[in-house]
Design a protein around this motif. Structure first.
Motif, PDB file in Angstrom:
ATOM      1  N   VAL A 188       6.784  -2.796  17.835  1.00 56.20           N
ATOM      2  CA  VAL A 188       7.498  -3.173  16.819  1.00 56.20           C
ATOM      3  C   VAL A 188       8.856  -3.616  17.296  1.00 56.20           C
ATOM      4  O   VAL A 188       9.541  -3.193  18.025  1.00 56.20           O
ATOM      5  N   ARG A 189       8.979  -5.044  16.655  1.00 51.51           N
ATOM      6  CA  ARG A 189      10.088  -5.683  17.621  1.00 51.51           C
ATOM      7  C   ARG A 189      11.069  -6.106  16.680  1.00 51.51           C
ATOM      8  O   ARG A 189      10.959  -5.772  15.515  1.00 51.51           O
ATOM      9  N   ALA A 190      11.921  -7.057  16.905  1.00 54.27           N
ATOM     10  CA  ALA A 190      13.233  -7.736  16.427  1.00 54.27           C
ATOM     11  C   ALA A 190      13.665  -6.683  15.644  1.00 54.27           C
ATOM     12  O   ALA A 190      14.002  -6.936  14.299  1.00 54.27           O
ATOM     13  N   GLY A 191      14.093  -5.505  16.073  1.00 54.58           N
ATOM     14  CA  GLY A 191      14.777  -4.586  15.415  1.00 54.58           C
ATOM     15  C   GLY A 191      14.425  -3.951  14.250  1.00 54.58           C
ATOM     16  O   GLY A 191      14.894  -3.488  13.210  1.00 54.58           O
ATOM     17  N   GLY A 192      12.828  -3.767  14.411  1.00 51.80           N
ATOM     18  CA  GLY A 192      12.139  -3.473  13.252  1.00 51.80           C
ATOM     19  C   GLY A 192      11.701  -4.012  12.361  1.00 51.80           C
ATOM     20  O   GLY A 192      11.609  -3.763  11.076  1.00 51.80           O
ATOM     21  N   THR A 193      11.504  -5.265  12.512  1.00 52.72           N
ATOM     22  CA  THR A 193      10.891  -6.304  11.451  1.00 52.72           C
ATOM     23  C   THR A 193       9.876  -6.882  11.419  1.00 52.72           C
ATOM     24  O   THR A 193       9.381  -7.725  10.707  1.00 52.72           O
ATOM     25  N   VAL A 194       9.251  -6.724  12.759  1.00 58.64           N
ATOM     26  CA  VAL A 194       7.845  -7.461  13.247  1.00 58.64           C
ATOM     27  C   VAL A 194       6.993  -6.495  13.825  1.00 58.64           C
ATOM     28  O   VAL A 194       7.318  -5.707  14.718  1.00 58.64           O
ATOM     29  N   TRP A 195       5.918  -6.109  13.264  1.00 59.19           N
ATOM     30  CA  TRP A 195       4.870  -5.480  13.603  1.00 59.19           C
ATOM     31  C   TRP A 195       3.759  -5.921  14.162  1.00 59.19           C
ATOM     32  O   TRP A 195       3.365  -6.899  13.911  1.00 59.19           O
ATOM     33  N   VAL A 196       3.364  -5.644  15.359  1.00 62.34           N
ATOM     34  CA  VAL A 196       2.302  -6.387  16.272  1.00 62.34           C
ATOM     35  C   VAL A 196       1.211  -5.410  16.251  1.00 62.34           C
ATOM     36  O   VAL A 196       1.292  -4.211  16.472  1.00 62.34           O
ATOM     37  N   LEU A 197       0.089  -6.186  15.941  1.00 66.33           N
ATOM     38  CA  LEU A 197      -1.124  -5.337  15.970  1.00 66.33           C
ATOM     39  C   LEU A 197      -2.318  -5.978  16.794  1.00 66.33           C
ATOM     40  O   LEU A 197      -2.138  -7.109  17.327  1.00 66.33           O
ATOM     41  N   ARG A 198      -3.302  -5.056  17.221  1.00 65.77           N
ATOM     42  CA  ARG A 198      -4.538  -5.581  17.955  1.00 65.77           C
ATOM     43  C   ARG A 198      -5.848  -4.992  17.336  1.00 65.77           C
ATOM     44  O   ARG A 198      -5.557  -3.921  16.652  1.00 65.77           O
ATOM     45  N   PRO A 199      -6.752  -5.512  17.463  1.00 67.01           N
ATOM     46  CA  PRO A 199      -8.148  -4.934  17.076  1.00 67.01           C
ATOM     47  C   PRO A 199      -8.365  -3.540  17.693  1.00 67.01           C
ATOM     48  O   PRO A 199      -7.925  -3.087  18.849  1.00 67.01           O
ATOM     49  N   VAL A 200      -8.806  -2.554  16.728  1.00 68.32           N
ATOM     50  CA  VAL A 200      -9.088  -1.413  17.267  1.00 68.32           C
ATOM     51  C   VAL A 200     -10.378  -1.351  18.361  1.00 68.32           C
ATOM     52  O   VAL A 200     -10.352  -0.640  19.247  1.00 68.32           O
ATOM     53  N   TYR A 201     -11.517  -1.922  18.137  1.00 69.39           N
ATOM     54  CA  TYR A 201     -12.509  -2.159  19.079  1.00 69.39           C
ATOM     55  C   TYR A 201     -13.026  -3.697  19.286  1.00 69.39           C
ATOM     56  O   TYR A 201     -12.570  -4.594  18.410  1.00 69.39           O
ATOM     57  N   GLY A 202     -13.241  -3.975  20.451  1.00 67.05           N
ATOM     58  CA  GLY A 202     -13.836  -5.268  20.760  1.00 67.05           C
ATOM     59  C   GLY A 202     -12.780  -6.297  21.313  1.00 67.05           C
ATOM     60  O   GLY A 202     -11.578  -5.784  21.177  1.00 67.05           O
TER      61      GLY A 202
ATOM     62  N   MET B 283       0.899  -1.230   0.164  1.00 61.52           N
ATOM     63  CA  MET B 283      -0.045  -0.108  -0.076  1.00 61.52           C
ATOM     64  C   MET B 283       0.885   1.191   0.161  1.00 61.52           C
ATOM     65  O   MET B 283       1.896   1.311   0.604  1.00 61.52           O
ATOM     66  N   LYS B 284       0.243   2.204  -0.447  1.00 63.72           N
ATOM     67  CA  LYS B 284       1.169   3.763  -0.468  1.00 63.72           C
ATOM     68  C   LYS B 284       0.715   4.363   0.737  1.00 63.72           C
ATOM     69  O   LYS B 284      -0.231   4.143   1.263  1.00 63.72           O
ATOM     70  N   GLY B 285       1.523   5.382   0.931  1.00 65.02           N
ATOM     71  CA  GLY B 285       1.353   6.348   2.036  1.00 65.02           C
ATOM     72  C   GLY B 285       2.340   6.136   3.157  1.00 65.02           C
ATOM     73  O   GLY B 285       3.513   5.260   2.902  1.00 65.02           O
ATOM     74  N   PRO B 286       2.171   6.534   4.274  1.00 65.23           N
ATOM     75  CA  PRO B 286       3.271   6.497   5.112  1.00 65.23           C
ATOM     76  C   PRO B 286       3.390   5.273   5.874  1.00 65.23           C
ATOM     77  O   PRO B 286       2.372   4.501   5.831  1.00 65.23           O
ATOM     78  N   ARG B 287       4.567   4.883   6.167  1.00 66.48           N
ATOM     79  CA  ARG B 287       4.846   3.637   6.933  1.00 66.48           C
ATOM     80  C   ARG B 287       4.087   3.553   8.401  1.00 66.48           C
ATOM     81  O   ARG B 287       4.125   4.506   9.157  1.00 66.48           O
ATOM     82  N   ALA B 288       3.305   2.634   8.664  1.00 70.51           N
ATOM     83  CA  ALA B 288       2.762   2.448   9.979  1.00 70.51           C
ATOM     84  C   ALA B 288       3.679   2.460  11.002  1.00 70.51           C
ATOM     85  O   ALA B 288       4.789   1.874  10.833  1.00 70.51           O
ATOM     86  N   TRP B 289       3.258   3.014  12.156  1.00 71.86           N
ATOM     87  CA  TRP B 289       4.383   3.085  13.670  1.00 71.86           C
ATOM     88  C   TRP B 289       3.403   3.057  14.616  1.00 71.86           C
ATOM     89  O   TRP B 289       2.298   2.714  14.602  1.00 71.86           O
ATOM     90  N   VAL B 290       4.084   2.481  15.761  1.00 73.97           N
ATOM     91  CA  VAL B 290       3.396   2.155  17.070  1.00 73.97           C
ATOM     92  C   VAL B 290       2.467   3.408  17.384  1.00 73.97           C
ATOM     93  O   VAL B 290       2.708   4.614  17.249  1.00 73.97           O
ATOM     94  N   GLY B 291       1.366   3.142  17.746  1.00 74.03           N
ATOM     95  CA  GLY B 291       0.221   3.840  17.932  1.00 74.03           C
ATOM     96  C   GLY B 291      -0.943   4.288  16.715  1.00 74.03           C
ATOM     97  O   GLY B 291      -2.049   4.830  16.888  1.00 74.03           O
TER      98      GLY B 291
END
Length: 67
Positions: A25-39, A1-9
């Motif tokens: 963002v873990r493992a020296g910037g190679t793994v992004w951890v996500l959680r649901p916005v709601y619920g 996808m185009k646009g800014p790179r996602a970051w924490v928050g």
């Protein structure tokens, strides 16, 4: 996808269309951890090693300014 790179928050969408918040963002910037916005609960999390597939919906600053 185009646009800014996602970051924490940031609020993002993943390739499956799930809305999420980047929690870490873990493992020296190679793994992004996500959680649901709601619920769900605090134990629902998933990871990606491809941050460029995440579409930024709102940055952390935008989320704080407009809750």
């Amino acid at each position: 996808m185009k646009g800014p790179r996602a970051w924490v928050g940031d609020e993002v969408t993943d390739p499956e269309g799930r809305a999420a918040i980047v929690t870490d963002v873990r493992a020296g910037g190679t793994v992004w951890v996500l959680r649901p916005v709601y619920g769900g609960n605090s134990h629902i999390r998933w990871e990606t090693e491809q941050p460029d597939v995440l579409g930024v919906v709102r940055t952390r600053a935008e989320r704080i300014a407009n809750p």
